[in-house]
Motif scaffolding. Sequence first.
Motif, short mmCIF file in Angstrom:
data_model
loop_
_atom_site.label_atom_id
_atom_site.label_comp_id
_atom_site.label_asym_id
_atom_site.label_seq_id
_atom_site.Cartn_x
_atom_site.Cartn_y
_atom_site.Cartn_z
N THR A 34 -7.02 -3.88 -5.21
CA THR A 34 -7.04 -2.66 -4.40
C THR A 34 -7.20 -3.07 -2.94
O THR A 34 -8.15 -3.76 -2.57
CB THR A 34 -8.20 -1.75 -4.81
N VAL A 35 -6.23 -2.67 -2.14
CA VAL A 35 -6.24 -2.97 -0.70
C VAL A 35 -6.78 -1.75 0.05
O VAL A 35 -6.42 -0.61 -0.26
CB VAL A 35 -4.82 -3.31 -0.21
N THR A 36 -7.67 -1.99 0.99
CA THR A 36 -8.22 -0.93 1.84
C THR A 36 -7.74 -1.11 3.27
O THR A 36 -7.85 -2.21 3.83
CB THR A 36 -9.76 -0.95 1.82
N TRP A 37 -7.19 -0.05 3.85
CA TRP A 37 -6.84 -0.03 5.27
C TRP A 37 -7.93 0.76 6.00
O TRP A 37 -8.34 1.83 5.55
CB TRP A 37 -5.52 0.68 5.51
N VAL B 271 -2.08 -10.78 -2.13
CA VAL B 271 -3.17 -10.46 -3.05
C VAL B 271 -2.70 -10.67 -4.48
O VAL B 271 -1.50 -10.77 -4.75
CB VAL B 271 -3.66 -8.99 -2.88
N GLY B 272 -3.62 -10.72 -5.40
CA GLY B 272 -3.29 -10.84 -6.80
C GLY B 272 -2.98 -9.47 -7.41
O GLY B 272 -3.42 -8.43 -6.91
N PHE C 51 -10.97 6.46 9.55
CA PHE C 51 -10.34 6.82 8.28
C PHE C 51 -10.08 5.56 7.45
O PHE C 51 -9.83 4.49 8.01
CB PHE C 51 -9.00 7.52 8.57
N THR C 52 -10.20 5.69 6.16
CA THR C 52 -9.82 4.59 5.29
C THR C 52 -8.92 5.11 4.19
O THR C 52 -9.00 6.29 3.80
CB THR C 52 -11.03 3.89 4.64
N MET C 53 -8.04 4.27 3.71
CA MET C 53 -7.27 4.59 2.51
C MET C 53 -7.18 3.34 1.66
O MET C 53 -7.29 2.22 2.16
CB MET C 53 -5.87 5.12 2.84
N THR C 54 -7.00 3.57 0.37
CA THR C 54 -6.88 2.45 -0.55
C THR C 54 -5.63 2.63 -1.39
O THR C 54 -5.14 3.75 -1.60
CB THR C 54 -8.09 2.35 -1.49
N HIS C 55 -5.12 1.52 -1.87
CA HIS C 55 -4.00 1.55 -2.83
C HIS C 55 -4.15 0.34 -3.74
O HIS C 55 -4.38 -0.77 -3.27
CB HIS C 55 -2.65 1.52 -2.12
N GLN C 56 -4.03 0.59 -5.03
CA GLN C 56 -4.11 -0.50 -6.00
C GLN C 56 -2.71 -0.98 -6.34
O GLN C 56 -1.83 -0.17 -6.67
CB GLN C 56 -4.84 -0.06 -7.27
N PHE C 57 -2.51 -2.28 -6.26
CA PHE C 57 -1.20 -2.89 -6.50
C PHE C 57 -1.20 -3.54 -7.88
O PHE C 57 -1.80 -4.59 -8.09
CB PHE C 57 -0.88 -3.91 -5.42
N ASN C 58 -0.53 -2.90 -8.82
CA ASN C 58 -0.55 -3.36 -10.21
C ASN C 58 0.72 -4.06 -10.64
O ASN C 58 0.83 -4.49 -11.79
CB ASN C 58 -0.82 -2.17 -11.14
N THR C 59 1.69 -4.16 -9.72
CA THR C 59 2.96 -4.80 -10.05
C THR C 59 3.28 -5.83 -8.99
O THR C 59 3.21 -5.54 -7.79
CB THR C 59 4.09 -3.75 -10.10
N ALA C 60 3.62 -7.03 -9.43
CA ALA C 60 3.98 -8.08 -8.47
C ALA C 60 5.20 -7.67 -7.67
O ALA C 60 6.10 -6.98 -8.18
CB ALA C 60 4.25 -9.38 -9.21
N GLY D 280 8.66 1.86 15.91
CA GLY D 280 9.67 1.48 16.90
C GLY D 280 9.22 0.36 17.82
O GLY D 280 10.04 -0.33 18.41
N VAL D 281 7.90 0.20 17.95
CA VAL D 281 7.40 -0.92 18.76
C VAL D 281 6.84 -2.03 17.86
O VAL D 281 6.08 -2.88 18.30
CB VAL D 281 6.34 -0.47 19.79
N GLY D 282 7.22 -1.97 16.58
CA GLY D 282 6.96 -3.10 15.70
C GLY D 282 5.70 -3.01 14.87
O GLY D 282 5.24 -4.02 14.34
N MET D 283 5.12 -1.82 14.71
CA MET D 283 3.90 -1.70 13.92
C MET D 283 4.26 -1.65 12.44
O MET D 283 4.47 -0.58 11.87
CB MET D 283 3.08 -0.48 14.34
N LYS D 284 4.34 -2.83 11.85
CA LYS D 284 4.75 -2.99 10.46
C LYS D 284 3.89 -4.08 9.83
O LYS D 284 3.35 -4.95 10.54
CB LYS D 284 6.22 -3.43 10.36
N GLY D 285 3.78 -4.03 8.53
CA GLY D 285 3.07 -5.05 7.79
C GLY D 285 3.67 -5.24 6.43
O GLY D 285 4.56 -4.47 6.02
N THR D 286 3.18 -6.25 5.72
CA THR D 286 3.69 -6.51 4.37
C THR D 286 2.54 -6.94 3.47
O THR D 286 1.72 -7.79 3.86
CB THR D 286 4.75 -7.63 4.39
N ILE D 287 2.49 -6.33 2.30
CA ILE D 287 1.59 -6.78 1.24
C ILE D 287 2.43 -7.51 0.20
O ILE D 287 3.41 -6.95 -0.30
CB ILE D 287 0.88 -5.60 0.56
N THR D 288 2.07 -8.72 -0.10
CA THR D 288 2.73 -9.47 -1.17
C THR D 288 1.77 -9.53 -2.35
O THR D 288 0.62 -9.96 -2.20
CB THR D 288 3.12 -10.88 -0.70
#
Length: 92
Positions: free
Chosen positions: A27-30, A22-23, A61-70, A82-90
């Motif tokens: 704001t990302v919503t899960w 994202v730029g 449920f929803t949550m949001t987070h605004q990403f203001n720093t690259a 432990g079973v690999g539930m991971k993600g990445t926001i760039t």
Amino acid sequence: MVGQTGAYGTTSNVFSPVNLTVGVGTTVTWTWVTSGHTVDSGPDCSPDGRFSSNGAQAAGFTMTHQFNTAGTYPYLCTTHCGVGMKGTITVQ
Ligand SMILES: [Cu+2]
């Protein structure tokens, strides 16, 4: 999407998309599709507190987070990391 339902109604302990770019300022919503998952920032199953769902949450449920720093923001579900539930926001 957090823990979307897979084939035959089974729960997939995954984030979708796994990797999201994202730029700066976005704001990302899960959105929880199934229950019992967390969203916690951090690498390698180690929450670092930059953002958090404050525990396991239920479907709807929803949550949001605004990403203001690259940068690169790994996150995980503490229940299922432990079973690999991971993600990445760039953020760029
Ligand atoms: Cu989970």
